[in-house]
Design a protein around this motif. Structure first.
Motif, PDB file in Angstrom:
ATOM      1  N   PRO A   4      71.501  22.651  53.519  1.00  0.00           N
ATOM      2  CA  PRO A   4      70.958  23.483  52.446  1.00  0.00           C
ATOM      3  C   PRO A   4      69.506  23.886  52.685  1.00  0.00           C
ATOM      4  O   PRO A   4      68.739  23.152  53.326  1.00  0.00           O
TER       5      PRO A   4
ATOM      6  N   ASP B  44      70.117  28.573  49.613  1.00  0.00           N
ATOM      7  CA  ASP B  44      70.907  27.936  48.566  1.00  0.00           C
ATOM      8  C   ASP B  44      70.239  28.011  47.191  1.00  0.00           C
ATOM      9  O   ASP B  44      70.911  28.213  46.185  1.00  0.00           O
TER      10      ASP B  44
ATOM     11  N   LEU C 162      71.762  19.486  45.924  1.00  0.00           N
ATOM     12  CA  LEU C 162      72.165  20.153  47.166  1.00  0.00           C
ATOM     13  C   LEU C 162      72.690  19.169  48.203  1.00  0.00           C
ATOM     14  O   LEU C 162      73.669  19.447  48.903  1.00  0.00           O
TER      15      LEU C 162
ATOM     16  N   SER D  66      76.423  19.023  49.790  1.00  0.00           N
ATOM     17  CA  SER D  66      76.532  19.300  51.221  1.00  0.00           C
ATOM     18  C   SER D  66      77.125  18.109  51.975  1.00  0.00           C
ATOM     19  O   SER D  66      77.426  18.209  53.162  1.00  0.00           O
TER      20      SER D  66
END
Length: 135
Positions: free
Chosen positions: A83, A110, A129, A133
């Protein structure tokens, strides 16, 4: 341990974010130039990148700023799939229809955050994030 790269030209802000992230048990590395960022990425690939859109050196904007790094990442000339959080203090105004963050969003970052970034907002964004991820 989760590795975060901070590409930010403001040394005080970069140091603050690094301290903030390390207090939450992340490993953070800060860089003020794209060259330095690329070296760090090669040596210790990050799980997430926080990148300032406009980078100054010697008081002047340089071409090798955050947008250039994002372009390299998205064009796959650099192997990074994590990200990206874009940050900038430049906001839209009556004479500015598009900001560097608008451009970065079109390039596929992102999350876009406007400075000043609240510490809780930064930490929550990083956590969210990384969770999504898989890092």
């Amino acid at each position: 341990m989760t590795q975060i790269l901070i590409f930010e030209d403001d040394d005080r802000l970069s140091a603050y974010w690094k301290t903030l992230l390390e207090a939450e048990d992340y490993t953070a590395e800060s860089c003020a130039t794209m060259k330095e960022s690329l070296i760090v990425m090669e040596q210790t690939p990050p799980d997430l990148i926080i990148v300032d859109m406009l980078i100054k050196q010697g008081g002047r904007l340089v071409a090798e700023g955050g947008l250039t790094l994002i372009a390299k990442l998205k064009l796959q000339s650099i192997d990074f799939r994590g990200p990206i959080i874009g940050v900038s203090g430049m906001k839209k105004g009556p004479f500015l229809r598009s900001t560097p963050l608008d451009i970065a969003k079109q390039m596929g970052i992102d999350v876009a955050l406007y400075k000043p970034v609240c510490p809780d907002q930064l930490l929550q964004t990083v956590e969210r994030l990384l969770k999504y991820s898989g890092s």
